[in-house]
Design an enzyme around this catalytic site. Structure first.
Site, PDB file in Angstrom:
ATOM      1  CE1 TYR A 202      -3.211  -3.183   0.984  1.00 58.34           C
ATOM      2  CE2 TYR A 202      -4.136  -1.309  -0.344  1.00 58.34           C
ATOM      3  CZ  TYR A 202      -4.237  -2.757   0.154  1.00 58.34           C
ATOM      4  OH  TYR A 202      -5.236  -3.498  -0.286  1.00 58.34           O
TER       5      TYR A 202
ATOM      6  NE  ARG B 249      -3.037  -0.191  -4.958  1.00 58.20           N
ATOM      7  CZ  ARG B 249      -4.043  -0.925  -4.608  1.00 58.20           C
ATOM      8  NH1 ARG B 249      -4.206  -1.888  -3.759  1.00 58.20           N
ATOM      9  NH2 ARG B 249      -5.168  -0.300  -5.020  1.00 58.20           N
TER      10      ARG B 249
ATOM     11  CG  HIS C 146     -13.849  -0.936  -3.213  1.00 57.87           C
ATOM     12  ND1 HIS C 146     -13.581  -1.647  -4.580  1.00 57.87           N
ATOM     13  CD2 HIS C 146     -15.116  -1.650  -2.936  1.00 57.87           C
ATOM     14  CE1 HIS C 146     -14.731  -2.161  -4.807  1.00 57.87           C
ATOM     15  NE2 HIS C 146     -15.588  -2.501  -3.918  1.00 57.87           N
TER      16      HIS C 146
ATOM     17  CB  CYS D  10      -6.980   2.548  15.065  1.00 62.44           C
ATOM     18  SG  CYS D  10      -6.524   1.323  16.304  1.00 62.44           S
TER      19      CYS D  10
ATOM     20  CB  CYS E 214      -8.823   2.523  18.821  1.00 63.31           C
ATOM     21  SG  CYS E 214      -8.030   3.967  18.642  1.00 63.31           S
TER      22      CYS E 214
ATOM     23  CB  CYS F 138      -3.402   3.580  16.895  1.00 58.72           C
ATOM     24  SG  CYS F 138      -4.609   4.927  17.204  1.00 58.72           S
TER      25      CYS F 138
ATOM     26  CB  CYS G 165      -5.482   3.166  21.203  1.00 60.79           C
ATOM     27  SG  CYS G 165      -4.673   1.957  19.836  1.00 60.79           S
TER      28      CYS G 165
HETATM   29  C1  BV8 Z   1     -18.142  -8.097   0.619  1.00 55.33           C
HETATM   30  C2  BV8 Z   1      -9.856  -1.887  -2.311  1.00 55.33           C
HETATM   31  C3  BV8 Z   1     -19.545  -8.908   2.147  1.00 55.33           C
HETATM   32  C4  BV8 Z   1      -8.656  -2.491  -1.879  1.00 55.33           C
HETATM   33  C5  BV8 Z   1     -10.930  -3.679  -3.436  1.00 55.33           C
HETATM   34  C6  BV8 Z   1     -17.608 -15.325  -4.818  1.00 55.33           C
HETATM   35  C7  BV8 Z   1     -18.503 -14.985  -5.708  1.00 55.33           C
HETATM   36  C8  BV8 Z   1     -18.857 -13.712  -5.829  1.00 55.33           C
HETATM   37  C9  BV8 Z   1     -18.382 -12.742  -4.728  1.00 55.33           C
HETATM   38  C10 BV8 Z   1     -17.549 -13.245  -3.707  1.00 55.33           C
HETATM   39  C11 BV8 Z   1     -17.157 -14.485  -3.986  1.00 55.33           C
HETATM   40  N1  BV8 Z   1     -16.391 -14.590  -2.954  1.00 55.33           N
HETATM   41  C12 BV8 Z   1     -16.113 -13.478  -2.212  1.00 55.33           C
HETATM   42  C13 BV8 Z   1     -16.880 -12.513  -2.843  1.00 55.33           C
HETATM   43  C14 BV8 Z   1     -17.008 -11.171  -2.457  1.00 55.33           C
HETATM   44  C15 BV8 Z   1     -15.888 -10.499  -2.856  1.00 55.33           C
HETATM   45  C16 BV8 Z   1     -15.773 -10.530  -4.301  1.00 55.33           C
HETATM   46  O1  BV8 Z   1     -16.575 -10.037  -5.233  1.00 55.33           O
HETATM   47  N2  BV8 Z   1     -14.727 -11.303  -4.927  1.00 55.33           N
HETATM   48  C17 BV8 Z   1     -14.454 -11.436  -5.982  1.00 55.33           C
HETATM   49  C18 BV8 Z   1     -12.870 -11.531  -6.613  1.00 55.33           C
HETATM   50  C19 BV8 Z   1     -15.186 -12.574  -6.766  1.00 55.33           C
HETATM   51  N3  BV8 Z   1     -16.309  -9.294  -2.440  1.00 55.33           N
HETATM   52  C20 BV8 Z   1     -15.857  -8.422  -1.062  1.00 55.33           C
HETATM   53  O2  BV8 Z   1     -15.077  -9.308  -0.434  1.00 55.33           O
HETATM   54  C21 BV8 Z   1     -16.453  -7.068  -0.920  1.00 55.33           C
HETATM   55  N4  BV8 Z   1     -16.983  -7.360   0.581  1.00 55.33           N
HETATM   56  O3  BV8 Z   1     -18.463  -8.875  -0.096  1.00 55.33           O
HETATM   57  O4  BV8 Z   1     -18.474  -8.092   1.816  1.00 55.33           O
HETATM   58  C22 BV8 Z   1     -19.697  -8.603   3.874  1.00 55.33           C
HETATM   59  C23 BV8 Z   1     -21.002  -8.163   4.239  1.00 55.33           C
HETATM   60  C24 BV8 Z   1     -21.239  -7.809   5.740  1.00 55.33           C
HETATM   61  C25 BV8 Z   1     -20.253  -8.189   6.440  1.00 55.33           C
HETATM   62  C26 BV8 Z   1     -19.054  -8.427   6.093  1.00 55.33           C
HETATM   63  C27 BV8 Z   1     -18.659  -8.968   4.872  1.00 55.33           C
HETATM   64  C28 BV8 Z   1     -15.411  -6.179  -0.753  1.00 55.33           C
HETATM   65  C29 BV8 Z   1     -14.810  -6.052  -2.128  1.00 55.33           C
HETATM   66  C30 BV8 Z   1     -13.834  -4.831  -2.115  1.00 55.33           C
HETATM   67  C31 BV8 Z   1     -12.136  -5.339  -2.417  1.00 55.33           C
HETATM   68  N5  BV8 Z   1     -11.490  -4.229  -2.506  1.00 55.33           N
HETATM   69  N6  BV8 Z   1     -10.308  -2.586  -3.654  1.00 55.33           N
HETATM   70  C32 BV8 Z   1      -7.464  -2.200  -2.735  1.00 55.33           C
HETATM   71  O5  BV8 Z   1      -7.378  -1.588  -3.797  1.00 55.33           O
HETATM   72  O6  BV8 Z   1      -6.002  -2.660  -2.447  1.00 55.33           O
HETATM   73  S1  BV8 Z   1     -11.254  -4.564  -4.894  1.00 55.33           S
HETATM   74  C33 BV8 Z   1     -10.302  -3.833  -6.304  1.00 55.33           C
HETATM   75  O7  BV8 Z   1     -10.473  -5.134  -7.227  1.00 55.33           O
HETATM   76  C34 BV8 Z   1     -10.859  -2.608  -6.979  1.00 55.33           C
HETATM   77  O8  BV8 Z   1     -11.278  -1.910  -6.091  1.00 55.33           O
HETATM   78  C35 BV8 Z   1     -11.746  -3.296  -7.889  1.00 55.33           C
HETATM   79  O9  BV8 Z   1     -12.868  -3.287  -7.401  1.00 55.33           O
HETATM   80  C36 BV8 Z   1     -11.364  -4.449  -8.074  1.00 55.33           C
HETATM   81  C37 BV8 Z   1     -10.565  -4.728  -9.459  1.00 55.33           C
HETATM   82  O10 BV8 Z   1     -11.469  -4.393 -10.462  1.00 55.33           O
HETATM   83  P1  BV8 Z   1     -11.265  -3.523 -11.633  1.00 55.33           P
HETATM   84  O11 BV8 Z   1     -11.285  -2.185 -11.153  1.00 55.33           O
HETATM   85  O12 BV8 Z   1     -12.170  -3.909 -12.620  1.00 55.33           O
HETATM   86  O13 BV8 Z   1      -9.997  -3.626 -12.123  1.00 55.33           O
HETATM   87  P2  BV8 Z   1      -9.375  -4.844 -13.007  1.00 55.33           P
HETATM   88  O14 BV8 Z   1      -7.779  -4.890 -13.030  1.00 55.33           O
HETATM   89  O15 BV8 Z   1      -9.909  -6.181 -12.575  1.00 55.33           O
HETATM   90  O16 BV8 Z   1      -9.795  -4.367 -14.477  1.00 55.33           O
HETATM   91  C38 BV8 Z   1      -9.454  -3.318 -15.286  1.00 55.33           C
HETATM   92  C39 BV8 Z   1     -10.486  -3.130 -16.387  1.00 55.33           C
HETATM   93  O17 BV8 Z   1     -10.071  -2.044 -16.973  1.00 55.33           O
HETATM   94  C40 BV8 Z   1     -10.433  -4.138 -17.215  1.00 55.33           C
HETATM   95  O18 BV8 Z   1     -11.773  -4.463 -17.950  1.00 55.33           O
HETATM   96  C41 BV8 Z   1      -9.605  -3.630 -18.385  1.00 55.33           C
HETATM   97  O19 BV8 Z   1      -9.692  -4.331 -19.891  1.00 55.33           O
HETATM   98  C42 BV8 Z   1      -9.777  -2.204 -18.552  1.00 55.33           C
HETATM   99  N7  BV8 Z   1      -8.965  -1.221 -18.793  1.00 55.33           N
HETATM  100  C43 BV8 Z   1      -7.509  -1.458 -18.833  1.00 55.33           C
HETATM  101  N8  BV8 Z   1      -7.013  -0.231 -19.317  1.00 55.33           N
HETATM  102  C44 BV8 Z   1      -8.036   0.634 -19.746  1.00 55.33           C
HETATM  103  C45 BV8 Z   1      -9.301   0.053 -19.355  1.00 55.33           C
HETATM  104  N9  BV8 Z   1     -10.545   0.478 -19.957  1.00 55.33           N
HETATM  105  C46 BV8 Z   1     -10.391   1.713 -20.416  1.00 55.33           C
HETATM  106  N10 BV8 Z   1      -9.351   2.514 -20.403  1.00 55.33           N
HETATM  107  C47 BV8 Z   1      -8.072   1.800 -20.258  1.00 55.33           C
HETATM  108  N11 BV8 Z   1      -7.037   2.592 -20.508  1.00 55.33           N
END
Ligand code: BV8
Length: 297
Positions: A73, A76, A127, A135, A141, A197, A200
């Site tokens: 992080y 990034r 996100h 923290c 906290c 933190c 705390c």
């Molecule tokens: C939750 C922050 C419940 C961190 C991120 C099985 C099936 C379905 C769902 C799940 C499952 N198992 C688990 C889950 C849930 C899970 C999930 O969806 N998993 C996926 C992998 C299947 N989701 C979660 O866990 C979420 N929480 O469900 O909680 C809950 C409820 C109550 C209480 C407790 C729990 C939380 C999800 C958030 C995760 N955090 N980001 C960080 O950034 O480090 S996700 C992170 O990955 C990004 O934020 C983003 O969302 C994702 C990446 O996706 P994209 O943005 O699409 O990027 P990617 O590289 O994949 O694609 C890029 C695209 O751009 C491509 O299409 C490419 O062609 C295109 N592109 C490239 N260049 C260009 C372009 N387009 C235009 N112009 C360009 N120049």
């Protein structure tokens, strides 16, 4: 199964529809910031090639190796702070200023939409943000701060001289370290040198992003919910995202159910909406930074 429907690629018809629209959503993903030089998750992730970025974006990874996750992080944060918003970020911010019924739902944590002066009331950071630091104990906290320091702490300073996302970093790691882990291109960081933190002073600070397995911020979900309950939606643009992550990806179907037409902007023709193309969808293939200023002018 490929859907029988193929999307409309006619810009004039998109412009006509946008002109008549008052309630428009945009689901934003890493592709929006690609032209700002920030690697996407699925693309070549630079230094993190040997780690699937998804595997580092979890509470378990942080518990297991907080130093490695903080280096991920910190790296990034460093890249995002040295990147600039691109014309697509600005085009979306200008649309928000012109259209009160426009809301951007961003999956990105890079801070580029806020730096493009996107009106904050029309930008939901689904996100979280790399620049929220909190923290780990959010029950007792609850400390949180907005922090743009780079490095956040001295131990997370990027090695000078070599851009850690470059191939020479990889070669340096291969030459001088155990080649099993490219991350040895970065110095080993001890937990005691990570940010703690200040409130705390017991727990580590963590990045204020939503990790896999964590719930999205309640306030943000409430805002999205309130928008969805506000009536018919004219259009949802799906920009630079593979729409594979839940619940963000589910907002596309929700919008469709409220009457929205779908417009995908993506470099990759295979990244179609969940459930495939439907009658009246648009698809504009290419770089969001090139396409959006034309689409939203
Ligand atoms: C939750 C922050 C419940 C961190 C991120 C099985 C099936 C379905 C769902 C799940 C499952 N198992 C688990 C889950 C849930 C899970 C999930 O969806 N998993 C996926 C992998 C299947 N989701 C979660 O866990 C979420 N929480 O469900 O909680 C809950 C409820 C109550 C209480 C407790 C729990 C939380 C999800 C958030 C995760 N955090 N980001 C960080 O950034 O480090 S996700 C992170 O990955 C990004 O934020 C983003 O969302 C994702 C990446 O996706 P994209 O943005 O699409 O990027 P990617 O590289 O994949 O694609 C890029 C695209 O751009 C491509 O299409 C490419 O062609 C295109 N592109 C490239 N260049 C260009 C372009 N387009 C235009 N112009 C360009 N120049």
């Amino acid at each position: 199964m490929l859907s029988a429907v193929s999307p409309n690629t006619d810009l004039a018809s998109f412009h006509d529809h946008l002109k008549k629209s008052t309630r428009v959503l945009a689901l934003l993903g890493a592709g929006l910031s690609a032209s700002s030089g920030l690697p996407t998750f699925r693309g070549k992730g630079g230094l993190w090639r040997t780690h699937d970025a998804m595997s580092l974006a979890t509470p378990e990874a942080f518990d297991d190796d907080p130093a490695l996750v903080w280096q991920f992080y910190g790296h990034r944060r460093h890249m995002s702070l040295n990147a600039q918003p691109n014309p697509a970020h600005y085009a979306l911010a200008r649309l928000a200023e012109k259209m009160p019924g426009f809301q951007a739902l961003s999956q990105n944590v890079d801070g580029l939409s806020p730096r493009a002066n996107h009106p904050p009331g029309q930008l939901q950071l689904l996100h979280g943000s790399l620049f929220d630091v909190k923290c780990v104990d959010q029950t007792k906290c609850g400390y949180i701060e907005i922090n743009y320091e780079d490095p956040l702490v001295p131990a997370l300073a990027m090695p000078t001289g070599i851009d850690p996302t470059s191939d020479e970093a990889r070669d340096a790691a291969v030459k001088s370290h155990d080649i099993s882990d490219i991350n040895t291109a970065l110095p080993k960081v001890e937990t005691k040198d990570l940010p703690f933190c200040p409130k705390c002073s017991q727990h580590l600070l963590r990045p204020g992003v939503v990790w896999f397995g964590e719930a999205l911020p309640t306030k943000v979900l409430d805002n999205v919910d309130a928008y969805m309950r506000g009536g018919k939606i004219d259009l949802i643009m799906v920009i630079g995202t593979g729409a594979k992550v839940y619940p963000a990806s589910s907002f596309i179907g929700d919008a469709r159910e409220l009457g929205a037409k779908v417009c995908v902007v993506n470099m990759d023709a295979n990244d179609r909406p969940p459930g495939g193309w439907q009658e009246g969808d648009w698809f504009f293939e290419g770089d969001a930074a090139e396409l959006l200023p034309k689409m939203l002018e």
